[in-house]
Design a protein around this motif. Structure first.
Motif, PDB file in Angstrom:
ATOM      1  N   GLN A  65     -47.058  17.272  21.608  1.00  0.00           N
ATOM      2  CA  GLN A  65     -46.820  16.704  20.230  1.00  0.00           C
ATOM      3  C   GLN A  65     -45.857  15.522  20.097  1.00  0.00           C
ATOM      4  N   LYS A  66     -44.965  15.385  20.885  1.00  0.00           N
ATOM      5  CA  LYS A  66     -43.940  14.641  20.813  1.00  0.00           C
ATOM      6  C   LYS A  66     -44.401  13.296  21.022  1.00  0.00           C
ATOM      7  N   GLU A  67     -45.173  13.066  22.231  1.00  0.00           N
ATOM      8  CA  GLU A  67     -45.793  11.837  22.569  1.00  0.00           C
ATOM      9  C   GLU A  67     -46.793  11.217  21.364  1.00  0.00           C
ATOM     10  N   TYR A  68     -47.375  12.230  20.718  1.00  0.00           N
ATOM     11  CA  TYR A  68     -48.391  12.027  19.838  1.00  0.00           C
ATOM     12  C   TYR A  68     -47.486  11.282  18.644  1.00  0.00           C
ATOM     13  N   ASN A  77     -45.466   5.484   9.818  1.00  0.00           N
ATOM     14  CA  ASN A  77     -44.082   6.046   9.348  1.00  0.00           C
ATOM     15  C   ASN A  77     -44.067   7.362   8.811  1.00  0.00           C
ATOM     16  N   THR A  78     -44.669   8.333   9.674  1.00  0.00           N
ATOM     17  CA  THR A  78     -45.040   9.864   9.173  1.00  0.00           C
ATOM     18  C   THR A  78     -45.109  10.554  10.401  1.00  0.00           C
ATOM     19  N   THR A  79     -45.126  11.978  10.271  1.00  0.00           N
ATOM     20  CA  THR A  79     -45.578  12.623  11.623  1.00  0.00           C
ATOM     21  C   THR A  79     -45.919  14.021  11.166  1.00  0.00           C
ATOM     22  N   PHE A  80     -46.429  14.059  10.023  1.00  0.00           N
ATOM     23  CA  PHE A  80     -46.905  15.267   9.351  1.00  0.00           C
ATOM     24  C   PHE A  80     -48.561  15.643   9.388  1.00  0.00           C
ATOM     25  N   ILE A  81     -49.245  14.744  10.062  1.00  0.00           N
ATOM     26  CA  ILE A  81     -50.640  15.131  10.151  1.00  0.00           C
ATOM     27  C   ILE A  81     -51.028  15.011  11.592  1.00  0.00           C
ATOM     28  N   ASP A  82     -52.007  15.633  12.205  1.00  0.00           N
ATOM     29  CA  ASP A  82     -52.318  15.723  13.722  1.00  0.00           C
ATOM     30  C   ASP A  82     -53.272  14.806  14.105  1.00  0.00           C
ATOM     31  N   ASP A  98     -54.404  23.455  17.985  1.00  0.00           N
ATOM     32  CA  ASP A  98     -55.541  24.524  17.925  1.00  0.00           C
ATOM     33  C   ASP A  98     -56.749  24.117  17.172  1.00  0.00           C
ATOM     34  N   MET A  99     -56.602  23.245  16.244  1.00  0.00           N
ATOM     35  CA  MET A  99     -57.766  22.736  15.377  1.00  0.00           C
ATOM     36  C   MET A  99     -58.078  21.271  15.616  1.00  0.00           C
ATOM     37  N   TYR A 100     -57.952  20.827  16.802  1.00  0.00           N
ATOM     38  CA  TYR A 100     -58.209  19.522  17.154  1.00  0.00           C
ATOM     39  C   TYR A 100     -59.381  19.284  17.091  1.00  0.00           C
TER      40      TYR A 100
END
Length: 252
Positions: A65-68, A77-82, A98-100
């Motif tokens: 997740q850190k890389e993404y 400019n955000t990190t709240f969606i996958d 898990d829901m990718y």
């Protein structure tokens, strides 16, 4: 930073998948092919074309997740969606949560829509993607079905009962409002419900409405032209949801 790059090419649309520090199973790739074919057929249907059979979809999927988050922070400019689709890069970026798979169905929809409609209104872009995000395969037959999202439907049903001008006000929201975390749930729920309404009442209404929008008509003006008046559309929308829509799943 060490990265393990695994490239898979699949055939529903032409998928180029770069797996970074993760791996997709053969079953996942096969399911992606089936869902992608369904999405291509859906878009071919509503736009009256066959060109979506050969769309190329480029995907970067990250196991860490850190890389993404670094990629998403730079792009949005955000990190709240996958996951997100970048029109600038014409590429999907995804964290393998898990829901990718659901997220991938959603973002693939954004890519294919752009193949048909260069600058779609936000409600259409997110409404179709949200509808397709929740596709499911029935066990055994692998038949693909839409699963009604009752939370969204209940939210919109309550809103239109409380305010008969709900839809009229909805189309006044700006694109920037979709990035407001307090407004996003309502905006997405309504977008989903508009698309779900169209595909359930009669898809013959959807294609001419989209064609007018592609010609530059605003959504309310296109709806007015196709339905005779915005009030008639609003009444049918109101009747559809207050009569208990969403109790049965639909198929393509």
């Amino acid at each position: 930073m060490a990265m393990i790059m695994l490239c898979h090419t699949s055939i529903a649309q032409i998928f180029h998948i770069n797996s970074i520090n993760c791996r997709l199973s053969d079953d996942n790739i096969a399911q992606l092919n089936r869902i992608a074919k369904f999405e291509a057929d859906f878009y071919n249907d509503i736009f009256g074309t066959q060109k979506n059979d050969s769309v190329i979809v480029d995907i970067n999927i990250y196991g860490k997740q850190k890389e993404y988050n670094v990629v998403q922070k730079d792009a949005m400019n955000t990190t709240f969606i996958d996951g997100f689709y970048s029109p600038r890069d014409d590429r999907i970026y995804l964290y393998k949560s898990d829901m990718y798979m659901n997220t991938l169905f959603h973002e693939t929809s954004h890519k294919i829509l752009r193949n048909n409609f260069t600058n779609p209104p936000q409600w259409l872009n997110e409404g179709i993607a949200t509808l397709l995000e929740y596709l499911q395969e029935t066990p055994g037959s692998k038949k693909i079905v839409y699963i009604p999202q009752r939370i969204y439907i209940r939210q919109v049903r309550d809103s239109i009962k409380a305010n008969r001008k709900y839809l009229e006000n909805y189309f006044k929201y700006k694109t920037t409002d979709w990035y407001d975390q307090t407004k996003r749930p309502m905006l997405y729920a309504t977008a989903y419900c508009i698309v779900y309404f169209f595909i359930n009442i009669d898809r013959d209404y959807l294609e001419p409405t989209l064609n007018l929008m592609k010609q530059g008509y605003s959504t309310p003006m296109a709806i007015q032209k196709i339905f005779g008046s915005f009030d008639k559309f609003n009444q049918r929308f109101y009747d559809f949801y207050t009569a208990g829509a969403g109790s049965v799943s639909s198929t393509n």
